[in-house]
Enzyme design. Structure first.
Site, PDB file in Angstrom:
ATOM      1  N   GLN A  77       0.844  -1.152  -0.071  1.00 23.10           N
ATOM      2  CA  GLN A  77       0.063   0.065  -0.009  1.00 23.10           C
ATOM      3  C   GLN A  77       1.045   1.268  -0.150  1.00 23.10           C
ATOM      4  O   GLN A  77       1.773   1.322   0.873  1.00 23.10           O
ATOM      5  CB  GLN A  77      -0.702   0.023   1.234  1.00 23.10           C
ATOM      6  CG  GLN A  77      -1.737   1.246   1.083  1.00 23.10           C
ATOM      7  CD  GLN A  77      -2.642   1.269   2.567  1.00 23.10           C
ATOM      8  OE1 GLN A  77      -2.238   1.474   3.584  1.00 23.10           O
ATOM      9  NE2 GLN A  77      -4.080   1.330   2.184  1.00 23.10           N
ATOM     10  N   TYR A 100      -5.965  10.580   3.513  1.00 28.21           N
ATOM     11  CA  TYR A 100      -4.752  11.104   3.011  1.00 28.21           C
ATOM     12  C   TYR A 100      -4.429  11.744   1.659  1.00 28.21           C
ATOM     13  O   TYR A 100      -5.524  12.067   1.208  1.00 28.21           O
ATOM     14  CB  TYR A 100      -3.842   9.618   2.855  1.00 28.21           C
ATOM     15  CG  TYR A 100      -3.750   9.019   4.211  1.00 28.21           C
ATOM     16  CD1 TYR A 100      -2.619   9.388   5.175  1.00 28.21           C
ATOM     17  CD2 TYR A 100      -4.594   8.011   4.707  1.00 28.21           C
ATOM     18  CE1 TYR A 100      -2.560   8.892   6.331  1.00 28.21           C
ATOM     19  CE2 TYR A 100      -4.639   7.603   5.805  1.00 28.21           C
ATOM     20  CZ  TYR A 100      -3.698   7.972   6.913  1.00 28.21           C
ATOM     21  OH  TYR A 100      -3.712   7.280   7.977  1.00 28.21           O
ATOM     22  N   ALA A 124      -8.703  -6.768   7.993  1.00 28.47           N
ATOM     23  CA  ALA A 124      -7.918  -6.315   8.954  1.00 28.47           C
ATOM     24  C   ALA A 124      -7.929  -6.933   9.979  1.00 28.47           C
ATOM     25  O   ALA A 124      -7.211  -7.604  10.582  1.00 28.47           O
ATOM     26  CB  ALA A 124      -7.691  -4.676   8.936  1.00 28.47           C
ATOM     27  N   ARG A 125      -8.721  -6.665  10.840  1.00 24.83           N
ATOM     28  CA  ARG A 125      -8.793  -7.063  12.672  1.00 24.83           C
ATOM     29  C   ARG A 125      -8.890  -8.312  12.698  1.00 24.83           C
ATOM     30  O   ARG A 125      -8.405  -9.099  13.799  1.00 24.83           O
ATOM     31  CB  ARG A 125     -10.075  -6.252  13.218  1.00 24.83           C
ATOM     32  CG  ARG A 125      -9.532  -4.627  13.426  1.00 24.83           C
ATOM     33  CD  ARG A 125     -10.789  -3.915  13.803  1.00 24.83           C
ATOM     34  NE  ARG A 125     -11.719  -3.889  12.931  1.00 24.83           N
ATOM     35  CZ  ARG A 125     -12.998  -3.190  12.774  1.00 24.83           C
ATOM     36  NH1 ARG A 125     -13.022  -2.508  13.960  1.00 24.83           N
ATOM     37  NH2 ARG A 125     -13.688  -3.239  11.662  1.00 24.83           N
TER      38      ARG A 125
HETATM   39  C1  LIG Z   1      -4.255  -1.546  13.604  1.00 20.95           C
HETATM   40  C2  LIG Z   1      -4.889  -0.950  12.307  1.00 20.95           C
HETATM   41  C3  LIG Z   1      -4.358  -0.213  11.794  1.00 20.95           C
HETATM   42  C4  LIG Z   1      -4.898   0.255  10.234  1.00 20.95           C
HETATM   43  N1  LIG Z   1      -3.892   0.858   9.442  1.00 20.95           N
HETATM   44  C5  LIG Z   1      -4.513   1.109   8.050  1.00 20.95           C
HETATM   45  C6  LIG Z   1      -3.544   1.544   7.015  1.00 20.95           C
HETATM   46  O1  LIG Z   1      -2.220   1.713   7.305  1.00 20.95           O
HETATM   47  N2  LIG Z   1      -4.045   1.818   5.849  1.00 20.95           N
HETATM   48  C7  LIG Z   1      -5.371   1.804   5.517  1.00 20.95           C
HETATM   49  O2  LIG Z   1      -5.600   1.794   4.392  1.00 20.95           O
HETATM   50  N3  LIG Z   1      -6.277   1.189   6.463  1.00 20.95           N
HETATM   51  C8  LIG Z   1      -5.970   0.995   7.587  1.00 20.95           C
HETATM   52  N4  LIG Z   1      -6.712   0.325   8.832  1.00 20.95           N
HETATM   53  C9  LIG Z   1      -8.074   0.068   8.193  1.00 20.95           C
HETATM   54  C10 LIG Z   1      -8.094  -1.254   7.797  1.00 20.95           C
HETATM   55  O3  LIG Z   1      -7.407  -1.668   6.578  1.00 20.95           O
HETATM   56  C11 LIG Z   1      -9.517  -1.688   7.597  1.00 20.95           C
HETATM   57  O4  LIG Z   1     -10.159  -0.644   6.468  1.00 20.95           O
HETATM   58  C12 LIG Z   1     -10.589  -1.405   8.739  1.00 20.95           C
HETATM   59  O5  LIG Z   1      -9.867  -2.067   9.838  1.00 20.95           O
HETATM   60  C13 LIG Z   1     -11.779  -2.166   8.255  1.00 20.95           C
HETATM   61  O6  LIG Z   1     -11.522  -3.644   8.208  1.00 20.95           O
HETATM   62  P1  LIG Z   1     -11.867  -4.667   9.303  1.00 20.95           P
HETATM   63  O7  LIG Z   1     -13.238  -4.827   9.630  1.00 20.95           O
HETATM   64  O8  LIG Z   1     -11.639  -6.149   8.427  1.00 20.95           O
HETATM   65  O9  LIG Z   1     -10.928  -4.541  10.429  1.00 20.95           O
HETATM   66  C14 LIG Z   1      -6.208   0.037   9.878  1.00 20.95           C
HETATM   67  C15 LIG Z   1      -6.904  -0.883  10.894  1.00 20.95           C
HETATM   68  C16 LIG Z   1      -6.416  -1.334  11.969  1.00 20.95           C
HETATM   69  C17 LIG Z   1      -7.266  -2.122  13.009  1.00 20.95           C
END
Ligand SMILES: Cc1cc2nc3c(=O)[nH]c(=O)nc-3n(C[C@H](O)[C@H](O)[C@H](O)COP(=O)(O)O)c2cc1C
Length: 413
Positions: free
Chosen positions: A98, A173, A348-349
Protein backbone atom coordinates in the site's frame (compact mmCIF):
# COMPACT_ATOMS: atom_id res chain seq x y z
CA UNK A 1 -22.65 -20.42 -3.43
CA UNK A 2 -19.28 -18.75 -4.10
CA UNK A 3 -16.19 -20.68 -3.05
CA UNK A 4 -13.93 -18.46 -0.93
CA UNK A 5 -11.08 -20.91 -1.46
CA UNK A 6 -11.22 -20.77 -5.26
CA UNK A 7 -8.42 -18.89 -7.09
CA UNK A 8 -9.00 -15.41 -8.47
CA UNK A 9 -7.22 -13.38 -11.15
CA UNK A 10 -6.57 -9.71 -10.40
CA UNK A 11 -5.17 -8.12 -13.55
CA UNK A 12 -1.90 -9.91 -14.27
CA UNK A 13 -1.71 -11.87 -10.99
CA UNK A 14 -3.46 -14.96 -9.69
CA UNK A 15 -4.34 -15.44 -6.00
CA UNK A 16 -4.78 -18.92 -4.55
CA UNK A 17 -7.99 -17.87 -2.79
CA UNK A 18 -10.26 -14.89 -2.13
CA UNK A 19 -8.80 -13.73 1.21
CA UNK A 20 -6.67 -10.58 1.25
CA UNK A 21 -5.07 -9.09 4.33
CA UNK A 22 -5.98 -5.40 4.36
CA UNK A 23 -3.32 -2.72 4.75
CA UNK A 24 -3.25 -2.16 8.52
CA UNK A 25 -0.34 -0.05 9.69
CA UNK A 26 2.04 -2.40 11.49
CA UNK A 27 4.46 0.31 12.71
CA UNK A 28 7.26 -2.27 12.46
CA UNK A 29 9.76 0.11 11.00
CA UNK A 30 13.08 1.52 12.18
CA UNK A 31 14.68 4.54 10.48
CA UNK A 32 12.00 4.14 7.76
CA UNK A 33 13.21 0.59 6.97
CA UNK A 34 11.04 -2.47 7.60
CA UNK A 35 12.08 -4.61 10.58
CA UNK A 36 12.25 -8.37 11.01
CA UNK A 37 9.01 -8.15 13.03
CA UNK A 38 7.28 -6.97 9.86
CA UNK A 39 8.78 -9.86 7.92
CA UNK A 40 7.74 -12.45 10.52
CA UNK A 41 4.24 -10.98 10.79
CA UNK A 42 3.61 -11.20 7.06
CA UNK A 43 5.25 -14.62 6.87
CA UNK A 44 2.75 -15.75 9.53
CA UNK A 45 -0.20 -14.21 7.67
CA UNK A 46 0.91 -15.91 4.45
CA UNK A 47 1.42 -19.24 6.25
CA UNK A 48 -2.02 -18.69 7.77
CA UNK A 49 -3.58 -19.22 4.35
CA UNK A 50 -4.40 -15.75 2.96
CA UNK A 51 -4.26 -15.32 -0.81
CA UNK A 52 -2.48 -11.96 -0.61
CA UNK A 53 -1.16 -9.86 2.25
CA UNK A 54 -0.73 -6.09 2.12
CA UNK A 55 2.17 -4.22 3.71
CA UNK A 56 0.51 -1.10 4.99
CA UNK A 57 1.03 2.47 4.51
CA UNK A 58 4.42 2.80 2.85
CA UNK A 59 5.28 6.40 2.02
CA UNK A 60 6.29 7.21 -1.56
CA UNK A 61 8.87 9.77 -0.33
CA UNK A 62 10.33 11.07 2.91
CA UNK A 63 8.13 14.18 2.70
CA UNK A 64 5.10 11.95 2.14
CA UNK A 65 5.42 10.27 5.53
CA UNK A 66 2.67 11.00 8.02
CA UNK A 67 4.95 10.08 10.94
CA UNK A 68 8.74 9.99 11.18
CA UNK A 69 8.57 6.28 11.94
CA UNK A 70 6.90 5.24 8.71
CA UNK A 71 8.33 3.05 5.99
CA UNK A 72 9.51 4.78 2.82
CA UNK A 73 9.95 2.80 -0.38
CA UNK A 74 13.20 4.42 -1.51
CA UNK A 75 16.12 2.69 -3.26
CA UNK A 76 17.79 1.77 0.01
CA UNK A 77 14.63 -0.03 1.20
CA UNK A 78 14.21 -2.25 -1.88
CA UNK A 79 16.38 -5.20 -0.68
CA UNK A 80 14.70 -5.08 2.73
CA UNK A 81 11.22 -5.30 1.21
CA UNK A 82 12.55 -8.02 -1.13
CA UNK A 83 13.34 -10.15 1.95
CA UNK A 84 9.70 -9.80 3.03
CA UNK A 85 8.18 -10.59 -0.36
CA UNK A 86 10.47 -13.66 -0.64
CA UNK A 87 9.18 -14.89 2.74
CA UNK A 88 5.54 -14.31 1.69
CA UNK A 89 6.05 -16.06 -1.64
CA UNK A 90 7.70 -19.05 0.06
CA UNK A 91 4.37 -19.55 1.88
CA UNK A 92 2.39 -19.45 -1.38
CA UNK A 93 0.78 -16.03 -0.94
CA UNK A 94 1.07 -12.85 -2.96
CA UNK A 95 2.36 -9.53 -1.60
CA UNK A 96 0.89 -6.07 -2.08
CA UNK A 97 2.40 -2.73 -1.08
CA UNK A 98 0.00 0.00 0.00
CA UNK A 99 1.67 3.23 -1.12
CA UNK A 100 0.65 6.62 0.13
CA UNK A 101 1.42 10.29 0.65
CA UNK A 102 0.09 12.06 3.74
CA UNK A 103 -0.53 15.47 2.13
CA UNK A 104 -1.69 17.75 4.94
CA UNK A 105 -1.57 14.78 7.37
CA UNK A 106 2.22 15.00 7.50
CA UNK A 107 3.03 15.29 11.19
CA UNK A 108 6.82 15.13 11.30
CA UNK A 109 9.28 17.91 11.74
CA UNK A 110 11.63 16.89 8.92
CA UNK A 111 9.30 18.13 6.15
CA UNK A 112 11.52 19.85 3.54
CA UNK A 113 9.01 22.62 2.83
CA UNK A 114 7.63 25.27 5.18
CA UNK A 115 4.03 24.14 4.73
CA UNK A 116 2.51 20.74 4.06
CA UNK A 117 0.69 20.50 0.74
CA UNK A 118 -2.80 19.36 -0.08
CA UNK A 119 -5.45 19.75 -2.76
CA UNK A 120 -6.31 23.10 -1.16
CA UNK A 121 -4.79 25.66 1.19
CA UNK A 122 -6.15 26.73 4.57
CA UNK A 123 -5.66 25.72 8.19
CA UNK A 124 -3.47 22.63 8.58
CA UNK A 125 -5.44 20.62 11.15
CA UNK A 126 -2.63 18.14 11.79
CA UNK A 127 0.33 20.48 11.33
CA UNK A 128 -1.09 23.00 13.76
CA UNK A 129 -0.02 20.73 16.63
CA UNK A 130 3.60 21.24 15.62
CA UNK A 131 3.42 24.91 14.72
CA UNK A 132 2.55 24.60 11.01
CA UNK A 133 -0.65 26.57 11.03
CA UNK A 134 -1.35 26.70 7.28
CA UNK A 135 -1.13 24.22 4.41
CA UNK A 136 -0.64 25.20 0.78
CA UNK A 137 -2.61 24.32 -2.36
CA UNK A 138 -0.69 22.10 -4.76
CA UNK A 139 0.44 23.69 -8.00
CA UNK A 140 0.54 21.85 -11.32
CA UNK A 141 4.28 21.35 -10.74
CA UNK A 142 3.57 19.76 -7.32
CA UNK A 143 0.94 17.51 -8.89
CA UNK A 144 3.39 16.37 -11.59
CA UNK A 145 6.07 15.73 -8.99
CA UNK A 146 3.75 13.57 -6.89
CA UNK A 147 2.66 11.59 -9.98
CA UNK A 148 6.37 10.93 -10.58
CA UNK A 149 6.87 9.85 -6.95
CA UNK A 150 3.96 7.39 -7.10
CA UNK A 151 5.36 5.96 -10.35
CA UNK A 152 8.88 5.66 -8.89
CA UNK A 153 7.46 3.99 -5.76
CA UNK A 154 5.55 1.48 -7.90
CA UNK A 155 8.71 0.75 -9.92
CA UNK A 156 10.56 0.06 -6.67
CA UNK A 157 7.71 -2.18 -5.54
CA UNK A 158 8.28 -4.22 -8.72
CA UNK A 159 12.02 -4.35 -7.96
CA UNK A 160 11.25 -5.48 -4.40
CA UNK A 161 9.19 -8.43 -5.67
CA UNK A 162 5.70 -7.16 -4.84
CA UNK A 163 2.85 -8.58 -6.92
CA UNK A 164 0.63 -5.52 -6.49
CA UNK A 165 0.55 -1.93 -5.34
CA UNK A 166 -2.49 -0.41 -3.67
CA UNK A 167 -2.80 3.36 -4.01
CA UNK A 168 -4.34 4.71 -0.81
CA UNK A 169 -7.18 7.03 -1.85
CA UNK A 170 -9.24 6.70 1.33
CA UNK A 171 -9.34 7.80 4.97
CA UNK A 172 -8.12 11.37 4.42
CA UNK A 173 -4.56 11.02 3.00
CA UNK A 174 -3.31 13.11 0.07
CA UNK A 175 -5.23 11.44 -2.77
CA UNK A 176 -8.37 11.39 -0.61
CA UNK A 177 -7.80 15.10 0.04
CA UNK A 178 -8.68 15.47 -3.66
CA UNK A 179 -11.63 13.04 -3.60
CA UNK A 180 -13.36 14.38 -0.50
CA UNK A 181 -15.25 17.68 -0.54
CA UNK A 182 -14.29 18.01 3.14
CA UNK A 183 -10.76 18.93 2.03
CA UNK A 184 -10.98 19.74 -1.69
CA UNK A 185 -12.03 23.39 -2.13
CA UNK A 186 -10.44 23.88 -5.54
CA UNK A 187 -12.23 25.89 -8.20
CA UNK A 188 -10.32 24.48 -11.20
CA UNK A 189 -11.02 21.24 -13.09
CA UNK A 190 -9.75 19.26 -10.04
CA UNK A 191 -12.42 20.55 -7.63
CA UNK A 192 -16.20 20.84 -7.37
CA UNK A 193 -18.05 17.87 -8.85
CA UNK A 194 -17.21 14.26 -7.94
CA UNK A 195 -15.89 13.78 -11.49
CA UNK A 196 -13.50 16.70 -11.03
CA UNK A 197 -12.38 15.58 -7.56
CA UNK A 198 -11.33 12.11 -8.75
CA UNK A 199 -9.55 13.50 -11.82
CA UNK A 200 -6.11 13.86 -10.18
CA UNK A 201 -6.09 10.50 -8.29
CA UNK A 202 -7.19 8.84 -11.56
CA UNK A 203 -4.28 10.55 -13.36
CA UNK A 204 -1.92 9.14 -10.73
CA UNK A 205 -3.35 5.63 -11.14
CA UNK A 206 -3.21 5.81 -14.95
CA UNK A 207 0.45 6.91 -14.80
CA UNK A 208 1.32 4.05 -12.42
CA UNK A 209 -0.51 1.56 -14.63
CA UNK A 210 1.27 2.84 -17.75
CA UNK A 211 4.63 2.49 -16.02
CA UNK A 212 4.22 -1.00 -14.50
CA UNK A 213 2.16 -2.50 -17.32
CA UNK A 214 1.44 -6.14 -16.61
CA UNK A 215 4.35 -6.67 -14.23
CA UNK A 216 2.16 -6.17 -11.14
CA UNK A 217 -1.51 -5.48 -10.36
CA UNK A 218 -2.59 -1.93 -9.57
CA UNK A 219 -5.25 -1.57 -6.86
CA UNK A 220 -6.78 1.47 -5.19
CA UNK A 221 -8.40 1.74 -1.77
CA UNK A 222 -11.30 4.18 -1.92
CA UNK A 223 -14.03 5.46 0.36
CA UNK A 224 -17.62 4.37 -0.15
CA UNK A 225 -18.59 7.34 1.97
CA UNK A 226 -16.90 9.72 4.40
CA UNK A 227 -19.60 9.29 7.04
CA UNK A 228 -20.04 12.94 7.98
CA UNK A 229 -22.21 15.81 6.77
CA UNK A 230 -20.80 17.50 3.65
CA UNK A 231 -18.45 14.56 3.08
CA UNK A 232 -18.30 12.27 0.04
CA UNK A 233 -21.34 10.03 -0.48
CA UNK A 234 -21.98 6.66 -2.11
CA UNK A 235 -23.05 8.51 -5.27
CA UNK A 236 -19.61 10.14 -5.30
CA UNK A 237 -18.02 6.70 -4.81
CA UNK A 238 -19.79 5.43 -7.93
CA UNK A 239 -18.26 8.29 -9.94
CA UNK A 240 -14.88 7.57 -8.31
CA UNK A 241 -15.06 3.84 -9.07
CA UNK A 242 -16.02 4.45 -12.72
CA UNK A 243 -13.14 6.90 -13.19
CA UNK A 244 -10.62 4.48 -11.67
CA UNK A 245 -11.99 1.63 -13.75
CA UNK A 246 -11.44 3.78 -16.86
CA UNK A 247 -7.93 4.64 -15.63
CA UNK A 248 -7.06 0.93 -15.55
CA UNK A 249 -7.46 -0.19 -11.92
CA UNK A 250 -7.19 -3.97 -11.61
CA UNK A 251 -9.19 -3.98 -8.37
CA UNK A 252 -10.78 -1.48 -5.99
CA UNK A 253 -10.88 -2.06 -2.24
CA UNK A 254 -13.95 -0.37 -0.78
CA UNK A 255 -13.52 1.31 2.59
CA UNK A 256 -15.12 4.30 4.35
CA UNK A 257 -14.49 7.06 6.87
CA UNK A 258 -11.91 9.74 7.56
CA UNK A 259 -9.14 9.58 10.13
CA UNK A 260 -9.95 12.94 11.69
CA UNK A 261 -13.64 13.57 11.07
CA UNK A 262 -15.04 10.02 11.25
CA UNK A 263 -12.55 7.35 12.30
CA UNK A 264 -15.40 5.28 13.76
CA UNK A 265 -16.78 5.03 10.21
CA UNK A 266 -13.59 3.24 9.12
CA UNK A 267 -14.13 0.56 11.75
CA UNK A 268 -17.91 0.33 12.25
CA UNK A 269 -17.32 0.60 16.00
CA UNK A 270 -16.19 3.34 18.40
CA UNK A 271 -12.51 4.12 18.79
CA UNK A 272 -10.87 3.57 22.20
CA UNK A 273 -10.29 7.29 22.59
CA UNK A 274 -9.24 7.06 26.25
CA UNK A 275 -6.57 4.47 25.34
CA UNK A 276 -5.45 6.59 22.37
CA UNK A 277 -5.15 9.68 24.57
CA UNK A 278 -3.13 7.68 27.10
CA UNK A 279 -0.75 6.41 24.37
CA UNK A 280 -0.04 9.84 22.89
CA UNK A 281 1.59 12.58 24.92
CA UNK A 282 0.74 16.25 24.62
CA UNK A 283 -2.24 18.19 25.85
CA UNK A 284 -3.41 19.09 22.33
CA UNK A 285 -3.49 15.44 21.25
CA UNK A 286 -5.42 14.52 24.40
CA UNK A 287 -7.92 17.34 23.76
CA UNK A 288 -8.28 16.20 20.15
CA UNK A 289 -9.23 12.68 21.29
CA UNK A 290 -11.75 14.12 23.78
CA UNK A 291 -13.34 16.10 20.94
CA UNK A 292 -13.41 13.06 18.67
CA UNK A 293 -15.05 11.01 21.42
CA UNK A 294 -17.74 13.67 21.78
CA UNK A 295 -18.50 13.62 18.04
CA UNK A 296 -18.75 9.83 17.73
CA UNK A 297 -22.38 8.72 17.28
CA UNK A 298 -23.86 7.16 20.39
CA UNK A 299 -25.14 3.57 20.24
CA UNK A 300 -22.71 2.62 17.48
CA UNK A 301 -22.79 -1.17 17.59
CA UNK A 302 -20.40 -3.23 15.43
CA UNK A 303 -22.05 -5.64 13.00
CA UNK A 304 -20.41 -8.06 10.61
CA UNK A 305 -20.24 -6.75 7.00
CA UNK A 306 -21.14 -3.22 8.14
CA UNK A 307 -20.26 -1.70 4.73
CA UNK A 308 -22.09 -4.25 2.58
CA UNK A 309 -25.16 -2.17 1.67
CA UNK A 310 -23.05 0.76 0.47
CA UNK A 311 -20.57 -1.53 -1.29
CA UNK A 312 -23.37 -3.24 -3.24
CA UNK A 313 -24.29 0.10 -4.84
CA UNK A 314 -20.76 0.42 -6.26
CA UNK A 315 -20.81 -3.26 -7.26
CA UNK A 316 -23.88 -2.54 -9.38
CA UNK A 317 -22.17 0.38 -11.13
CA UNK A 318 -18.80 -1.01 -12.31
CA UNK A 319 -17.47 -4.23 -13.76
CA UNK A 320 -13.90 -3.98 -12.45
CA UNK A 321 -12.81 -6.39 -9.71
CA UNK A 322 -13.91 -5.27 -6.24
CA UNK A 323 -12.67 -6.31 -2.82
CA UNK A 324 -15.29 -6.21 -0.07
CA UNK A 325 -13.91 -4.80 3.18
CA UNK A 326 -15.52 -4.07 6.53
CA UNK A 327 -16.11 -6.48 9.39
CA UNK A 328 -15.53 -9.85 7.72
CA UNK A 329 -15.25 -12.27 10.65
CA UNK A 330 -16.41 -15.65 9.39
CA UNK A 331 -16.48 -17.88 6.33
CA UNK A 332 -20.22 -17.31 6.13
CA UNK A 333 -19.60 -13.55 6.07
CA UNK A 334 -16.97 -13.95 3.35
CA UNK A 335 -19.33 -16.08 1.26
CA UNK A 336 -22.16 -13.57 1.69
CA UNK A 337 -19.90 -10.85 0.24
CA UNK A 338 -18.71 -13.10 -2.60
CA UNK A 339 -22.31 -14.08 -3.38
CA UNK A 340 -23.14 -10.37 -3.64
CA UNK A 341 -20.68 -10.20 -6.54
CA UNK A 342 -17.43 -9.18 -4.84
CA UNK A 343 -14.31 -10.91 -6.10
CA UNK A 344 -12.38 -11.06 -2.83
CA UNK A 345 -12.75 -10.21 0.85
CA UNK A 346 -10.27 -7.90 2.51
CA UNK A 347 -9.75 -8.28 6.26
CA UNK A 348 -7.79 -6.31 8.84
CA UNK A 349 -8.83 -6.87 12.46
CA UNK A 350 -9.76 -10.54 12.15
CA UNK A 351 -6.18 -11.13 10.94
CA UNK A 352 -4.62 -8.82 13.55
CA UNK A 353 -6.42 -10.95 16.11
CA UNK A 354 -5.38 -14.23 14.48
CA UNK A 355 -3.03 -14.43 11.45
CA UNK A 356 -4.06 -18.10 11.06
CA UNK A 357 -7.77 -17.47 10.67
CA UNK A 358 -8.02 -18.44 6.98
CA UNK A 359 -6.60 -21.89 7.74
CA UNK A 360 -9.11 -22.14 10.61
CA UNK A 361 -12.00 -21.28 8.25
CA UNK A 362 -10.79 -24.04 5.93
CA UNK A 363 -10.59 -26.59 8.76
CA UNK A 364 -13.90 -25.63 10.35
CA UNK A 365 -16.63 -23.88 8.36
CA UNK A 366 -18.23 -22.57 11.54
CA UNK A 367 -15.09 -20.94 12.94
CA UNK A 368 -15.81 -17.32 13.89
CA UNK A 369 -13.26 -14.64 14.74
CA UNK A 370 -13.07 -13.77 18.41
CA UNK A 371 -12.16 -10.16 17.54
CA UNK A 372 -14.48 -7.88 19.50
CA UNK A 373 -13.90 -4.83 17.26
CA UNK A 374 -12.73 -2.94 20.36
CA UNK A 375 -10.05 -1.25 18.19
CA UNK A 376 -7.46 -1.40 20.95
CA UNK A 377 -5.06 -2.68 18.25
CA UNK A 378 -5.23 0.84 16.84
CA UNK A 379 -4.27 2.36 20.19
CA UNK A 380 -1.28 0.05 20.77
CA UNK A 381 -0.03 0.67 17.23
CA UNK A 382 2.11 3.60 18.42
CA UNK A 383 3.75 1.63 21.25
CA UNK A 384 7.16 -0.04 21.04
CA UNK A 385 5.86 -3.41 19.74
CA UNK A 386 3.79 -1.95 16.88
CA UNK A 387 0.36 -3.32 16.02
CA UNK A 388 -0.92 -6.42 17.81
CA UNK A 389 -4.12 -7.59 19.46
CA UNK A 390 -3.92 -6.72 23.15
CA UNK A 391 -6.97 -8.85 23.92
CA UNK A 392 -5.35 -12.24 23.26
CA UNK A 393 -1.86 -13.65 23.49
CA UNK A 394 -1.40 -15.23 20.10
CA UNK A 395 1.89 -17.01 19.37
CA UNK A 396 2.98 -14.64 16.62
CA UNK A 397 2.56 -11.55 18.82
CA UNK A 398 4.57 -13.20 21.55
CA UNK A 399 7.29 -14.15 19.03
CA UNK A 400 7.32 -10.67 17.47
CA UNK A 401 7.78 -8.99 20.82
CA UNK A 402 11.06 -10.91 21.26
CA UNK A 403 12.64 -9.68 18.01
CA UNK A 404 15.13 -6.84 18.52
CA UNK A 405 13.88 -3.67 16.85
CA UNK A 406 15.80 -2.54 13.79
CA UNK A 407 17.52 -5.83 13.01
CA UNK A 408 18.69 -6.06 9.38
CA UNK A 409 16.32 -8.40 7.58
CA UNK A 410 17.97 -8.77 4.20
CA UNK A 411 19.07 -12.34 4.90
CA UNK A 412 16.21 -13.39 7.16
CA UNK A 413 13.94 -14.75 4.45
C1 LIG B 1 -4.42 -1.44 13.64
C2 LIG B 1 -5.00 -0.96 12.34
C3 LIG B 1 -4.23 -0.19 11.49
C4 LIG B 1 -4.76 0.24 10.27
N1 LIG B 1 -3.97 0.92 9.39
C5 LIG B 1 -4.41 1.15 8.13
C6 LIG B 1 -3.52 1.61 7.11
O1 LIG B 1 -2.33 1.80 7.34
N2 LIG B 1 -4.03 1.80 5.88
C7 LIG B 1 -5.34 1.57 5.59
O2 LIG B 1 -5.76 1.76 4.44
N3 LIG B 1 -6.20 1.13 6.52
C8 LIG B 1 -5.76 0.88 7.77
N4 LIG B 1 -6.59 0.34 8.70
C9 LIG B 1 -7.99 0.06 8.33
C10 LIG B 1 -8.16 -1.35 7.82
O3 LIG B 1 -7.38 -1.63 6.68
C11 LIG B 1 -9.63 -1.64 7.47
O4 LIG B 1 -10.01 -0.70 6.48
C12 LIG B 1 -10.56 -1.53 8.68
O5 LIG B 1 -9.94 -2.07 9.85
C13 LIG B 1 -11.88 -2.27 8.44
O6 LIG B 1 -11.64 -3.61 8.11
P1 LIG B 1 -11.86 -4.80 9.20
O7 LIG B 1 -13.28 -4.71 9.68
O8 LIG B 1 -11.57 -6.07 8.44
O9 LIG B 1 -10.90 -4.57 10.32
C14 LIG B 1 -6.10 -0.09 9.92
C15 LIG B 1 -6.85 -0.87 10.80
C16 LIG B 1 -6.32 -1.32 11.99
C17 LIG B 1 -7.16 -2.17 12.88
Amino acid sequence: MADAFSPVQIGPIGLRNRFIRSGANEMMVKASLPTRSLLELHRAIAAGGTGMTTLAYIAISRDGRTFSEQGVIDDRAVPHYRAITDAIHAEGAKASAQITHGGSFVQHKELSTRRAMSSSGGIDKMGVMMGRVFQRQMTRADMDQIVGEFVAAAERAVAAGFDAVELHMGHGYLLNQYVSPLSNKRTDEYGGTAANRIRYPAEVLAAVKRAVGDRIAVLAKINLLDGVAKGATVDDAIVTARALEAAGADMLVLSAGRNIEASWQIFGSPMPYDDLAAMQGGLLAKLQFKLLKATTPKNLAFRELYLLDAAKKVRAAVSTKLGYLGGVQSLEGAETALDAGFDAVVMARALVHDPDIVNKFRADRSHHSQCTACNRCVAVMYGPAGTYCPVVDNPIDVALNQIPAGEDIRHAA
